[in-house]
Enzyme design. Sequence first.
Site, PDB file in Angstrom:
ATOM      1  N   ASN B  77       3.711   3.503  -3.365  1.00 16.33           N
ATOM      2  CA  ASN B  77       2.460   3.976  -2.787  1.00 16.33           C
ATOM      3  C   ASN B  77       1.411   2.894  -2.805  1.00 16.33           C
ATOM      4  O   ASN B  77       1.422   2.006  -3.655  1.00 16.33           O
ATOM      5  CB  ASN B  77       1.963   5.222  -3.538  1.00 16.33           C
ATOM      6  CG  ASN B  77       1.072   4.875  -4.713  1.00 16.33           C
ATOM      7  OD1 ASN B  77      -0.114   4.582  -4.558  1.00 16.33           O
ATOM      8  ND2 ASN B  77       1.649   4.876  -5.910  1.00 16.33           N
ATOM      9  N   CYS B 138      -4.521  -1.018 -11.510  1.00 13.37           N
ATOM     10  CA  CYS B 138      -4.138  -0.534 -10.192  1.00 13.37           C
ATOM     11  C   CYS B 138      -3.666  -1.686  -9.317  1.00 13.37           C
ATOM     12  O   CYS B 138      -4.390  -2.651  -9.095  1.00 13.37           O
ATOM     13  CB  CYS B 138      -5.275   0.187  -9.495  1.00 13.37           C
ATOM     14  SG  CYS B 138      -4.718   0.858  -7.917  1.00 13.37           S
ATOM     15  N   THR B 274       5.024  11.293 -10.573  1.00 10.80           N
ATOM     16  CA  THR B 274       5.864  11.521  -9.402  1.00 10.80           C
ATOM     17  C   THR B 274       6.614  12.856  -9.462  1.00 10.80           C
ATOM     18  O   THR B 274       6.772  13.520  -8.435  1.00 10.80           O
ATOM     19  CB  THR B 274       6.844  10.338  -9.257  1.00 10.80           C
ATOM     20  OG1 THR B 274       6.061   9.143  -9.152  1.00 10.80           O
ATOM     21  CG2 THR B 274       7.722  10.479  -8.038  1.00 10.80           C
TER      22      THR B 274
END
Lengths: 263, 311
Positions: B77, B138, B274
């Site tokens: 992602n 991130c 997930t």
Amino acid sequence: MYVKGKIIEQRKLRSEYNILIIEQAEIARKARPGQFIMLQAWERGDIVLPRPFSLYRILPAKGQLHILYKIRGKATLEMSRRIPGEEVKLIGPLGNGADLPETGNIALLGRGIGAAPLMAIAETAYNRGLVVYTFLSARKRELIPGVVDFTRYSSKVVLSTDDGEENEGRLLTVLLEELITKEGIKIKTVFTCGSKRLAQGLLPMETKYNFRAYVLLEEVMACGIGSCKGCVCKVRTPGTPEGHAYKRVCKDGPVFPASEVIW
Amino acid sequence: MKQTVNRSRVNLEVQLAGLTLQNPVMPASGTFGFGEEYAPLFDLNRLGAIVVKTITLQPLIGNPPPRLMETPCGVLNSIGLQNPGLEVFIREKLPYLRRFSPPLIVNIAGRTIDEYAELAERLSAAGGVAALEVNISCPNVKEGGIVFGTVPDMAARVTAAVKSQTHLPVIVKLTPNVTDITAIARAVEEAGADALSLINTVRGMAIDIKTRRPALANIVGGLSGPAIKPVALYAVWQVAQAVKIPLIGMGGIMTSRDAVEFLLAGATAVAVGTAGLVNPTAIIEIIAGLEDYLVEQGLNDIRELIGAVQI
Ligand SMILES: Cc1cc2nc3c(=O)[nH]c(=O)nc-3n(C[C@H](O)[C@H](O)[C@H](O)COP(=O)(O)OP(=O)(O)OC[C@H]3O[C@@H](n4cnc5c(N)ncnc54)[C@H](O)[C@@H]3O)c2cc1C
Ligand SMILES: Cc1cc2nc3c(=O)[nH]c(=O)nc-3n(C[C@H](O)[C@H](O)[C@H](O)COP(=O)(O)O)c2cc1C
Ligand code: FES
């Protein structure tokens, strides 16, 4: 809603499409046309995410959902191997669905498998007394699904195939324009799915012929319920510094006013 | 010899950085939004803690699509921290989140150290926040994010800045995309972190061979799901040896068996990301599965599992 469903039938069509019929009474009762489900019809650990599928037909009386699908990759191949009696898992009904006008005529423009969600819209519109005009295209005739059913719910079904067999492969938007100008039919709302070109072709026609065009979008999805922000499309958003925002196809869509989408 | 254990007497409660968690299972930041979408699917009060999507000072519109791609046993992602920003979070999301009883952990990311500090200060004053999770890991944003997580000194400075502005427990979230995760972990512990969470996603890419273009518009994305579980488990085990502060383990936890592995490796709690995208009620099934495991093993207390891997 995260629930189990039972496969009732796996119907192989002549073309590369199949129809999977699932018994799931609650979703069938709640679902509206244009909505979709996240489906998990496999026990393979390497396929991680469930997959989104439009509702091709919603049959609340029978408690059934029909999915028209095309075998694309591993998940859809697994789907095609499921047999009646087997269990599947579903999340749904999801998305905003299609808002139909109270009265008047609607037109549906679909390319290939993009016809799938249009069937549920056609059926619902027909049952509410709206007049439906359906325009479908594909590479060749046998890749246009559901013509018999579409004919039942539509006043007119117009086909076009790239090989020229149907309507010399002319653009569906042009064929719609002919319906409006040559036959004098007024169209209030248009829904389109399956082709970016079709959706874009509708834009200049909206003001010219005074209809509202909506597009059913597809994006790769993960959660399907609006939480992960993975499935976004770019949408015009006046008043923001960027002038656009990323909206979730799963939650804010999949039906968007065609004029809002930035391709 | 195994004892017979009464299910109702099994203890799942753990203490983490001054927080009491009724069970050690929480959602992973970014996979649970602000809880709103999951509330109709199960009772959020059953969670060990609630962890929300990363909040930044200013709203972020996120990366262009496509943002998602499935790879074998995993998900790539690159959302790009799309979030409504601190003000909207405090005004519109926090009042809703305050209704739930599990501790609320707010994940934050800044472009600069000052931004981290400001986020910490304003969230601490907002009320209803139980702890801060500092995202220095991130992989999907250009500024800040992972830069702070890959250099021990930078990680320590962010941690110290956040600590100086808050009375709340500070959990620092680590990236696996480093040569030695224990060096970062130690630096952050020394700078005052109360707990660590690990791992964030593993950097990766995919290419569409039909279009010959990267599958994600951002080119690089973060890999999550079962594919990264061994990487995550090893990171947790290594870091557990290196620091004294408690760990929240995550990365590919799909079932309660996976969760048990992380506890054995040294995590005090676990986060589920997930798996919740695959099955929205996975987290509830994992909590129930942990209880079953304890009963099965004749154990009364989940704390007996923490770090109990036998080497
Ligand atoms: C709201 C929505 C409704 C949909 N409705 C239908 C439907 O009614 N019938 C139908 O056949 N398909 C539908 N799709 C597409 C369907 O979800 C994909 O075909 C399916 O996920 C492919 O899975 P796979 O594992 O077989 O293929 P993969 O191995 O995942 O991919 C094979 C190919 O399909 C493309 N693809 C993968 N996921 C999607 C996706 N979500 N949308 C478009 N292309 C994709 C990939 O880029 C790749 O080229 C819909 C998608 C969305 C978002
Ligand atoms: C769609 C998605 C969005 C994520 N967003 C964030 C985020 O905003 N902040 C963050 O710290 N981690 C984020 N993560 C990372 C997860 O919190 C977690 O660390 C990682 O996915 C590994 O756990 P998993 O394998 O259980 O998903 C995200 C992960 C995914 C899959
Ligand atoms: S798929 Fe998660 S927000 Fe749409």
